[in-house]
Design a protein around this motif. Structure first.
Motif, PDB file in Angstrom:
ATOM      1  N   PRO A   1       0.936  -1.163   0.095  1.00  0.00           N
ATOM      2  CA  PRO A   1      -0.044   0.095   0.162  1.00  0.00           C
ATOM      3  C   PRO A   1       0.736   1.360   0.002  1.00  0.00           C
ATOM      4  N   VAL A   2       2.148   1.072   0.296  1.00  0.00           N
ATOM      5  CA  VAL A   2       3.008   2.305   0.438  1.00  0.00           C
ATOM      6  C   VAL A   2       4.159   2.198  -0.604  1.00  0.00           C
TER       7      VAL A   2
ATOM      8  N   SER B   1       9.411   4.920 -12.514  1.00  0.00           N
ATOM      9  CA  SER B   1       7.826   5.130 -13.272  1.00  0.00           C
ATOM     10  C   SER B   1       6.822   4.347 -12.431  1.00  0.00           C
ATOM     11  N   ASP B   2       5.543   4.682 -12.623  1.00  0.00           N
ATOM     12  CA  ASP B   2       4.473   4.430 -11.807  1.00  0.00           C
ATOM     13  C   ASP B   2       4.201   2.826 -12.091  1.00  0.00           C
ATOM     14  N   LEU B   3       3.905   1.935 -11.351  1.00  0.00           N
ATOM     15  CA  LEU B   3       3.817   0.530 -11.640  1.00  0.00           C
ATOM     16  C   LEU B   3       2.710   0.007 -11.349  1.00  0.00           C
ATOM     17  N   GLY B   4       1.601   1.158 -10.968  1.00  0.00           N
ATOM     18  CA  GLY B   4       0.231   0.639 -10.664  1.00  0.00           C
ATOM     19  C   GLY B   4      -0.554  -0.242 -11.720  1.00  0.00           C
TER      20      GLY B   4
ATOM     21  N   SER C   1      -2.906   6.516   4.665  1.00  0.00           N
ATOM     22  CA  SER C   1      -1.927   7.308   3.942  1.00  0.00           C
ATOM     23  C   SER C   1      -2.621   8.346   3.073  1.00  0.00           C
ATOM     24  N   LEU C   2      -4.006   8.375   2.993  1.00  0.00           N
ATOM     25  CA  LEU C   2      -4.618   9.475   2.104  1.00  0.00           C
ATOM     26  C   LEU C   2      -4.424  10.790   2.582  1.00  0.00           C
TER      27      LEU C   2
ATOM     28  N   LYS D   1      -2.858   9.677  -6.880  1.00  0.00           N
ATOM     29  CA  LYS D   1      -2.738   9.064  -8.308  1.00  0.00           C
ATOM     30  C   LYS D   1      -3.922   8.019  -8.698  1.00  0.00           C
ATOM     31  N   THR D   2      -4.301   8.200  -9.978  1.00  0.00           N
ATOM     32  CA  THR D   2      -5.284   7.387 -10.220  1.00  0.00           C
ATOM     33  C   THR D   2      -4.923   6.006 -10.216  1.00  0.00           C
ATOM     34  N   PRO D   3      -3.550   5.623 -10.717  1.00  0.00           N
ATOM     35  CA  PRO D   3      -3.294   4.077 -10.563  1.00  0.00           C
ATOM     36  C   PRO D   3      -3.145   3.693  -9.245  1.00  0.00           C
ATOM     37  N   ASP D   4      -2.992   4.382  -8.396  1.00  0.00           N
ATOM     38  CA  ASP D   4      -2.965   3.897  -6.645  1.00  0.00           C
ATOM     39  C   ASP D   4      -4.238   3.752  -6.342  1.00  0.00           C
ATOM     40  N   VAL D   5      -5.315   4.710  -6.827  1.00  0.00           N
ATOM     41  CA  VAL D   5      -6.744   4.360  -6.459  1.00  0.00           C
ATOM     42  C   VAL D   5      -7.043   3.147  -7.073  1.00  0.00           C
ATOM     43  N   HIS D   6      -6.801   2.849  -8.216  1.00  0.00           N
ATOM     44  CA  HIS D   6      -7.485   1.996  -9.045  1.00  0.00           C
ATOM     45  C   HIS D   6      -6.782   0.553  -8.374  1.00  0.00           C
TER      46      HIS D   6
END
Length: 520
Positions: free
Chosen positions: A178-179, A188-191, A235-236, A246-251
């Motif tokens: 989660p973190v 890069s984003d790995l979501g 963490s929000l 970030k949207t990938p984290d939300v997804h």
């Protein structure tokens, strides 16, 4: 004191008046209307009572049916537990033996992890899953982003080889969820990889007997999944709220809830806000339904429309079957109108004067492509023909291509960078009749390549009259003093004198054309 009339005596009868008759008539009419109104009211009450009675009867029947179905489902689940446990145990035993064989095998087909086809990729994924090497699995997946479709096809089969798939997946994505533990070195984003792995876990952990209604995850793993979800929610606040996540984290968070079946009813409002904030994601409509937000869909669609996200609203509309309430074609046309207004506002923005046309065209192109894709996806060609949209898109792309074409400059138009005047001839040093001055060039006017113009107090070299005509050169702001000016050169240039053609366009401020011999 008057006398009392005799009862037996005949007296004159009083004639009834017409007003009295009308009064009696109106009274009868009022009574009739009142009776009719009361009768209608009583009848309506009876009808309402009958309807309510029928509604209650239907609800009771529905509750009885649901209760019976629930009891049957519970009984089926109870009876299926033994079979599901047997299947799970046999799978664990098989995977354990396969893992032991793999660990005992010293020979590796692909020691470097290089794969060149789908079978090789699957074998490498299975190898890491059998050995429960979550970190190696994670590294391999994030290195194959270009083959994401192939990964989506092969990962479920590979995860089925794990002894404990749920534990394996949580360990694999623990580096960023989660973190994000990469800290400042995070790249890069790995979501996308987290969502891909979590989606691939669903067919592995569903009950083989009764399906998705029961997830085969051990209680300890489910508790760990709940702790991960709580950590992410906490963490929000550190990230500054929903707007800054970030949207990938939300997804990833929402997919985590659905995959492990840990949705909480008390958090539905949080889920709703997260879904609306990331509504542009393709999977969000399905996730919203899986999160239990189906009843709130009409309000969510209206909120998206009010925010100018009509295209996202269309996807949500089709997911929950509210096409009749929210027709897609008016929403798509409204989306295009808003895109054109946004493009116009970009053109009018004084801060984007250099790139305004490019940004506006890009905005409109993006909107046209999205609408055309939506029309084709939901088969709306009959209601909204896309031909005009495609023509407009081709027109914008053609204009963009024409603007990208480089401007062809003739070879004899060399331009000086510092003051905009012509450059000295490229091959002047090679010509016998060329003279290039070593003195700095005055920027306000253009000099002849073979003649140097000096300030007014010092006579310059003679030049043919047709060169400047009746116009004399301007005063040089950087004029040299008479002491610094070298004496005029004696003698004439060797060879025949150079003939300068008259330049008729000098009055327009254009530089005089050099003799063609300089550019041979």
């Amino acid at each position: 004191m008057g006398s009392i009339p005799d009862p037996g005596e005949l007296t004159e009868l009083t004639q009834p008046s017409f007003d009295e008759f009308q009064r009696q008539t109106s009274l009868m009419t009022s009574c009739t209307l009142l009776w009719k109104e009361l009768s209608d009211h009583i009848n309506s009450l009876e009808q309402n009572l009958i309807k309510q009675s029928e509604t209650l009867k239907r609800k009771i029947e529905a509750l009885d049916s649901e209760t019976k179905a629930s009891l049957d489902s519970l009984k089926k689940r109870e009876l299926s537990i033994e079979d599901s446990v047997k299947i799970a145990l046999s799978r664990v035993e098989f995977n354990t033996k396969a893992a032991m064989r793999t660990l005992g095998d010293d020979v590796e087909d692909n020691p470097d992890g290089e794969v060149d086809d789908g079978d090789g990729l699957l074998q490498h994924l299975k190898s890491t899953c059998l050995k429960m090497e979550a970190k190696e699995f994670w590294s391999f997946v994030i290195g194959k982003k270009k083959e994401i479709d192939l990964l989506r096809e092969k990962i479920p089969a590979a995860l089925s080889e794990c002894i404990d798939p749920a534990r394996f997946v949580m360990e694999a994505i623990s580096e960023v969820f989660p973190v994000d533990k990469r800290g400042n070195e995070g790249g890069s984003d790995l979501g996308w990889a987290c969502v891909l792995i979590l989606e691939s876990l669903i067919p592995v952990v569903v009950d083989p007997v009764i399906g998705k209604s029961r997830i085969l995850v051990t209680p300890s793993m489910k508790e760990q999944a709940k702790e991960i979800a709580e950590t992410w929610k906490k963490s929000l606040e550190e990230r500054g709220g929903i707007e800054n996540v970030k949207t990938p984290d939300v997804h990833t968070f929402l997919q985590h809830l659905v995959t492990f079946g840990i949705v909480k009813k008390e958090d539905l409002e949080l889920y709703r806000k997260l879904v609306v904030a990331s509504a542009w994601r393709k999977q969000m409509p399905k996730l919203a339904v899986s999160l239990g937000l189906g009843d709130q869909m009409p309000d969510m669609i209206e909120e998206l429309i009010s925010k100018g996200q009509q295209l996202d609203a269309v996807h949500f509309t089709y997911e929950v079957g509210l096409v009749d309430k929210f027709p897609p074609v008016p929403l798509l046309k409204s989306f295009l109108r808003d895109a054109k207004k946004a493009a116009s506002s970009i053109l009018d923005d004084p801060n984007n004067t250099g790139r305004a046309a490019q940004l506006a065209a890009r905005k409109e192109q993006s909107a046209l492509r999205a609408v055309i894709k939506c029309i084709e996806e939901y088969k709306l060609e009959a209601e909204f023909p896309p031909e005009n949209l495609k023509k407009r898109l081709e027109q914008l792309e053609k204009t963009k291509t024409e603007k990208r074409k480089p401007v062809v400059v003739p070879a004899n138009k060399r331009t000086r960078v510092n003051n905009g005047g012509p450059m000295p001839p490229a091959k002047a040093g090679r010509l016998t009749n060329a003279y290039v001055s070593s003195f700095p060039a005055p920027p306000p006017f253009v000099r002849s390549p073979s003649h140097t113009q000096y300030p007014a107090p010092v006579p310059g070299y003679p030049s043919p009259p047709p060169m400047y005509g009746s116009r004399s050169p301007p005063t040089n702001p950087y004029a040299y003093s008479p002491e610094a000016v070298p004496p005029p050169l004696a003698g004439s240039y060797p060879g025949a004198p150079m003939n300068y053609p008259a330049y008729g366009g000098y009055g327009n401020g254009l530089a005089p054309a050099y003799q063609q011999a300089y550019y041979r």
